[in-house]
Design a protein around this motif. Sequence first.
Motif, PDB file in Angstrom:
ATOM      1  N   ARG A  53       0.948  -1.263  -0.053  1.00  0.00           N
ATOM      2  CA  ARG A  53       0.152   0.262  -0.130  1.00  0.00           C
ATOM      3  C   ARG A  53       0.844   1.220   0.031  1.00  0.00           C
ATOM      4  NH1 ARG A  53      -4.091  -2.371   4.434  1.00  0.00           N
ATOM      5  NH2 ARG A  53      -5.468  -3.359   3.105  1.00  0.00           N
ATOM      6  N   ASP A  54       2.163   1.120   0.398  1.00  0.00           N
ATOM      7  CA  ASP A  54       2.980   2.423   0.444  1.00  0.00           C
ATOM      8  C   ASP A  54       3.500   2.574  -0.915  1.00  0.00           C
ATOM      9  OD1 ASP A  54       4.776   4.444   0.963  1.00  0.00           O
ATOM     10  OD2 ASP A  54       5.971   3.102   2.469  1.00  0.00           O
ATOM     11  N   GLN A  55       3.117   3.889  -1.455  1.00  0.00           N
ATOM     12  CA  GLN A  55       3.298   4.471  -2.757  1.00  0.00           C
ATOM     13  C   GLN A  55       4.620   4.574  -3.046  1.00  0.00           C
ATOM     14  OE1 GLN A  55       1.115   4.671  -5.477  1.00  0.00           O
ATOM     15  NE2 GLN A  55      -0.117   3.787  -4.236  1.00  0.00           N
ATOM     16  N   ARG A  56       5.509   4.386  -2.087  1.00  0.00           N
ATOM     17  CA  ARG A  56       7.092   4.660  -2.400  1.00  0.00           C
ATOM     18  C   ARG A  56       7.548   3.542  -2.938  1.00  0.00           C
ATOM     19  NH1 ARG A  56       8.954   6.964   3.301  1.00  0.00           N
ATOM     20  NH2 ARG A  56       7.236   5.422   4.179  1.00  0.00           N
ATOM     21  N   SER A  57       6.836   2.268  -2.680  1.00  0.00           N
ATOM     22  CA  SER A  57       7.465   0.822  -3.226  1.00  0.00           C
ATOM     23  C   SER A  57       7.152   0.850  -4.787  1.00  0.00           C
ATOM     24  CB  SER A  57       6.162  -0.510  -2.719  1.00  0.00           C
ATOM     25  OG  SER A  57       6.293  -0.396  -1.342  1.00  0.00           O
ATOM     26  N   VAL A  58       6.252   1.567  -5.262  1.00  0.00           N
ATOM     27  CA  VAL A  58       6.205   1.820  -6.721  1.00  0.00           C
ATOM     28  C   VAL A  58       7.525   2.523  -7.332  1.00  0.00           C
ATOM     29  CG1 VAL A  58       4.621   2.725  -8.435  1.00  0.00           C
ATOM     30  CG2 VAL A  58       3.686   1.943  -6.587  1.00  0.00           C
ATOM     31  N   ILE A  59       7.706   3.611  -6.612  1.00  0.00           N
ATOM     32  CA  ILE A  59       9.155   4.349  -6.975  1.00  0.00           C
ATOM     33  C   ILE A  59      10.188   3.478  -6.867  1.00  0.00           C
ATOM     34  CG2 ILE A  59      10.355   6.312  -6.672  1.00  0.00           C
ATOM     35  CD1 ILE A  59       7.892   7.655  -5.562  1.00  0.00           C
ATOM     36  N   PHE A  60      10.331   2.567  -5.816  1.00  0.00           N
ATOM     37  CA  PHE A  60      11.532   1.868  -5.607  1.00  0.00           C
ATOM     38  C   PHE A  60      11.743   0.873  -6.630  1.00  0.00           C
ATOM     39  CE2 PHE A  60      13.587  -1.743  -3.210  1.00  0.00           C
ATOM     40  CZ  PHE A  60      14.664  -1.159  -3.009  1.00  0.00           C
ATOM     41  N   THR A  61      10.430   0.110  -6.799  1.00  0.00           N
ATOM     42  CA  THR A  61      10.218  -0.994  -7.828  1.00  0.00           C
ATOM     43  C   THR A  61      10.768  -0.501  -9.181  1.00  0.00           C
ATOM     44  OG1 THR A  61       8.128  -1.015  -8.034  1.00  0.00           O
ATOM     45  CG2 THR A  61       9.033  -2.562  -6.590  1.00  0.00           C
ATOM     46  N   SER A  62      10.153   0.625  -9.749  1.00  0.00           N
ATOM     47  CA  SER A  62      10.629   1.237 -10.789  1.00  0.00           C
ATOM     48  C   SER A  62      11.894   1.455 -10.966  1.00  0.00           C
ATOM     49  CB  SER A  62       9.819   2.495 -11.189  1.00  0.00           C
ATOM     50  OG  SER A  62       8.260   2.178 -11.075  1.00  0.00           O
ATOM     51  N   LEU A  63      12.622   2.070 -10.149  1.00  0.00           N
ATOM     52  CA  LEU A  63      14.018   2.366  -9.908  1.00  0.00           C
ATOM     53  C   LEU A  63      14.864   1.060 -10.301  1.00  0.00           C
ATOM     54  CD1 LEU A  63      16.208   4.383  -9.812  1.00  0.00           C
ATOM     55  CD2 LEU A  63      16.180   3.971  -7.368  1.00  0.00           C
ATOM     56  N   LEU A  64      14.624  -0.006  -9.328  1.00  0.00           N
ATOM     57  CA  LEU A  64      15.185  -1.279  -9.469  1.00  0.00           C
ATOM     58  C   LEU A  64      14.892  -1.991 -10.870  1.00  0.00           C
ATOM     59  CD1 LEU A  64      14.542  -3.127  -6.006  1.00  0.00           C
ATOM     60  CD2 LEU A  64      16.593  -2.107  -6.915  1.00  0.00           C
ATOM     61  N   GLY A  65      13.857  -1.761 -11.356  1.00  0.00           N
ATOM     62  CA  GLY A  65      13.774  -2.363 -12.727  1.00  0.00           C
ATOM     63  C   GLY A  65      14.401  -1.426 -14.100  1.00  0.00           C
ATOM     64  N   PHE A  66      14.381  -0.353 -13.765  1.00  0.00           N
ATOM     65  CA  PHE A  66      15.368   0.574 -14.758  1.00  0.00           C
ATOM     66  C   PHE A  66      16.518   0.405 -14.696  1.00  0.00           C
ATOM     67  CE2 PHE A  66      11.351   3.248 -15.035  1.00  0.00           C
ATOM     68  CZ  PHE A  66      10.975   2.779 -16.194  1.00  0.00           C
ATOM     69  N   ILE A  67      17.342   0.179 -13.231  1.00  0.00           N
ATOM     70  CA  ILE A  67      18.658  -0.178 -13.038  1.00  0.00           C
ATOM     71  C   ILE A  67      19.032  -1.805 -13.747  1.00  0.00           C
ATOM     72  CG2 ILE A  67      20.335  -0.927 -11.614  1.00  0.00           C
ATOM     73  CD1 ILE A  67      19.151   1.392  -9.727  1.00  0.00           C
ATOM     74  N   LEU A 112       9.539  -6.585 -19.121  1.00  0.00           N
ATOM     75  CA  LEU A 112       8.205  -6.972 -18.642  1.00  0.00           C
ATOM     76  C   LEU A 112       7.861  -6.831 -16.927  1.00  0.00           C
ATOM     77  CD1 LEU A 112       5.607  -7.574 -19.885  1.00  0.00           C
ATOM     78  CD2 LEU A 112       6.233 -10.041 -19.393  1.00  0.00           C
ATOM     79  N   PRO A 113       8.712  -7.307 -16.032  1.00  0.00           N
ATOM     80  CA  PRO A 113       8.684  -7.138 -14.745  1.00  0.00           C
ATOM     81  C   PRO A 113       8.783  -5.670 -14.509  1.00  0.00           C
ATOM     82  CG  PRO A 113      10.183  -8.991 -15.140  1.00  0.00           C
ATOM     83  CD  PRO A 113       9.953  -8.493 -16.482  1.00  0.00           C
ATOM     84  N   THR A 114       9.853  -4.710 -14.995  1.00  0.00           N
ATOM     85  CA  THR A 114       9.851  -3.494 -14.692  1.00  0.00           C
ATOM     86  C   THR A 114       8.679  -2.722 -15.034  1.00  0.00           C
ATOM     87  OG1 THR A 114      12.133  -3.580 -15.503  1.00  0.00           O
ATOM     88  CG2 THR A 114      11.133  -1.339 -15.351  1.00  0.00           C
ATOM     89  N   ILE A 115       7.641  -3.118 -16.086  1.00  0.00           N
ATOM     90  CA  ILE A 115       6.294  -2.431 -16.216  1.00  0.00           C
ATOM     91  C   ILE A 115       5.257  -3.128 -15.364  1.00  0.00           C
ATOM     92  CG2 ILE A 115       4.576  -2.015 -17.835  1.00  0.00           C
ATOM     93  CD1 ILE A 115       7.002  -2.280 -20.162  1.00  0.00           C
ATOM     94  N   LEU A 116       5.186  -4.372 -15.299  1.00  0.00           N
ATOM     95  CA  LEU A 116       4.054  -4.927 -14.381  1.00  0.00           C
ATOM     96  C   LEU A 116       4.204  -4.847 -13.145  1.00  0.00           C
ATOM     97  CD1 LEU A 116       3.232  -8.413 -16.584  1.00  0.00           C
ATOM     98  CD2 LEU A 116       2.245  -5.956 -16.512  1.00  0.00           C
ATOM     99  N   VAL A 117       5.457  -4.819 -12.411  1.00  0.00           N
ATOM    100  CA  VAL A 117       5.306  -4.950 -10.856  1.00  0.00           C
ATOM    101  C   VAL A 117       5.071  -3.842 -10.444  1.00  0.00           C
ATOM    102  CG1 VAL A 117       6.799  -5.360  -8.907  1.00  0.00           C
ATOM    103  CG2 VAL A 117       6.901  -6.835 -10.885  1.00  0.00           C
ATOM    104  N   PRO A 118       5.514  -2.538 -10.870  1.00  0.00           N
ATOM    105  CA  PRO A 118       5.083  -1.318 -10.257  1.00  0.00           C
ATOM    106  C   PRO A 118       3.789  -0.922 -10.731  1.00  0.00           C
ATOM    107  CG  PRO A 118       7.106  -0.968 -11.571  1.00  0.00           C
ATOM    108  CD  PRO A 118       6.715  -2.298 -11.720  1.00  0.00           C
TER     109      PRO A 118
END
Length: 179
Positions: free
Chosen positions: A139-153, A166-172
């Motif tokens: 539920r924490d929206q910072r998780s979206v930012i964190f997973t997006s950052l990890l995906g792009f890395i 695909l995980p970079t788009i789907l997970v966030p």
Amino acid sequence: MLQLLTFLVEKLLLLYKFKLFDPTWLDGENREPRAHSSGPPPAMRRGDLLEVPRTLFTHFGIYLGDNKVAHLIPDILPVLTDNNKLTGSVITNTRLILGCVYRCATVRVDTLEDFAYGSNILVNRMDKAFCECLKSIIRDQRSVIFTSLLGFISIVYFGMAPATTLPTILVPFTLWMAG
């Protein structure tokens, strides 16, 4: 960067609060003993993880409701016969030992009394604490930012591939929708 560090520290403290890193939870801290009487105790609900202490191990089962428990138990008899009347009877110690020796097991649905086999039944509540921890992280929206950052890395490091993109788009996106 400071927000990311704050986020990680907050989540680690949350995990510490639920004592997921503490091995003492196995000693019964999050378990509630329940007596096995003629009917199920009112606090026992469908899907509860049940534990029965044995001599060398702990036997686990899942409460199905209506005084029934599903559990995995070693048994040699299903290998020897297809007779449901014989295999459905209470497992004796000989059947149990031979099942362990020959590595044969079956999933059985038994009554609470047969599952307990004279021992006290413990209801393990650790899964509820773990679920609450995961819900707060999702539920924490910072998780979206964190997973997006990890995906792009990972895309930069491993290159553009379906396994990284695909995980970079789907997970966030899933976390954003769940939050």
